[in-house]
Design an enzyme around this catalytic site. Sequence first.
Site, PDB file in Angstrom:
ATOM      1  N   TYR A  90      38.439  13.840  61.515  1.00  0.00           N
ATOM      2  CA  TYR A  90      38.299  13.505  60.108  1.00  0.00           C
ATOM      3  C   TYR A  90      39.421  14.119  59.276  1.00  0.00           C
ATOM      4  O   TYR A  90      40.112  13.435  58.511  1.00  0.00           O
ATOM      5  CB  TYR A  90      36.939  13.935  59.531  1.00  0.00           C
ATOM      6  N   ASP A 142      34.101  10.375  57.692  1.00  0.00           N
ATOM      7  CA  ASP A 142      33.181  11.494  57.461  1.00  0.00           C
ATOM      8  C   ASP A 142      31.752  10.966  57.408  1.00  0.00           C
ATOM      9  O   ASP A 142      31.489   9.814  57.733  1.00  0.00           O
ATOM     10  CB  ASP A 142      33.555  12.217  56.166  1.00  0.00           C
ATOM     11  N   GLU A 166      40.370  19.679  52.013  1.00  0.00           N
ATOM     12  CA  GLU A 166      39.608  19.026  53.085  1.00  0.00           C
ATOM     13  C   GLU A 166      38.890  20.041  53.967  1.00  0.00           C
ATOM     14  O   GLU A 166      37.770  19.789  54.412  1.00  0.00           O
ATOM     15  CB  GLU A 166      40.522  18.143  53.938  1.00  0.00           C
TER      16      GLU A 166
END
Length: 347
Positions: free
Chosen positions: A121, A139, A38
């Site tokens: 996020y 996102d 991520e």
Amino acid sequence: MSGVSKAIVQPLLSWYDAGHRDLPWRSEPAPYRVWVSEIMLQQTRVEAVRGYFSRWMNALPDIPALAAADEAVYTKLWEGLGYYSRVRNLHRAAVLLCEEYGGELPADYDRLLALPGVGEYTAGAVASIAFGLPVPAVDGNVLRVAARLDNDFTPITDAKFKKQTRERFAALMPSDRPGDLNQSLMELGATVCLPNGAPRCGDCPIQHLCEGFHRGNAAVLPLRAAKKARRVENRTVLVVRCGQLVGLRQRPKKGLLAGLWELPSLDGHLSPDELRAALTEMGWSVRKLLSLRPAKHIFTHVEWHMNGVYVELDAPAPALTFVTPAELRDAYALPSAFRSFVSVLED
DNA sequence: AAAGCGGGGGG
DNA sequence: CCCCCAGCTTT
């Protein structure tokens, strides 16, 4: 009922189950792998991340390994990926996790959010995908999907739109498969609900719930704030050789390309005479100067227009670090901006 | 709220 | 050329 509502959950999960991209951090979603993926994926395309992720996991397989790694090692693993504060924060967080959490990620949204480099996020993505917690992960894909679903003309770049979207999705997270719902939304944005006026509404599993499609606005949504113009910086970039060695300089610890190595350069486009004078003034014993092909590198907010010059010295310049081309290739993280000039060394 | 921070793929 | 990407931090 239409727009962002609970009605989208089952169609999205069924669509996701019917087929999705095979991504390495999905097949084996250990928290460390999800976290690293991520961070790498922030403002970065999936295809660009694949190779970096594989090499990273091979070199630094767990949090203690990252915490113990030298700066040169993790920076080199990030070389060319961009936004280098991400890798510094990743390391800082790993050290912190070893000190505070026994070297593991906490299964808690707020504690994840408190880690350096982890925002709303990323905390939501790790919490939901790695730990099964029912929190949203909003996102750029999800913002676009939400704007179209709701036929909302608020610029998705507005903080209020992001906050509202997180709240709308928080209210419909399924307790059983939150990670899959978040990933299905991102998958939809990446493969069907495409940006730049190119949505493939005919392939969309929630077209019947999409107010933007219903009103004929899917292709014109979402709206974004206008972006600022870039400034141009002219530089004279030097490929400095002294014997077989090449001269490098380390960039400042803060700002653009912080802490990375670079080819030395001077402000402005200097003529050969101006350059020779400037280098002599600096005490460099110049043997030869040769002009190289100019190059341009575009960052988000600035453009470098670079004139390249090959410089041969009789003696090493004290201000530089001299390394072999092999050392440069294997151990020194150099930004992509200098790639065309470094290729000169390969002859 | 705005600005700084990389790099690349695709239209 | 312009767009935008599984955003975060600092000011």
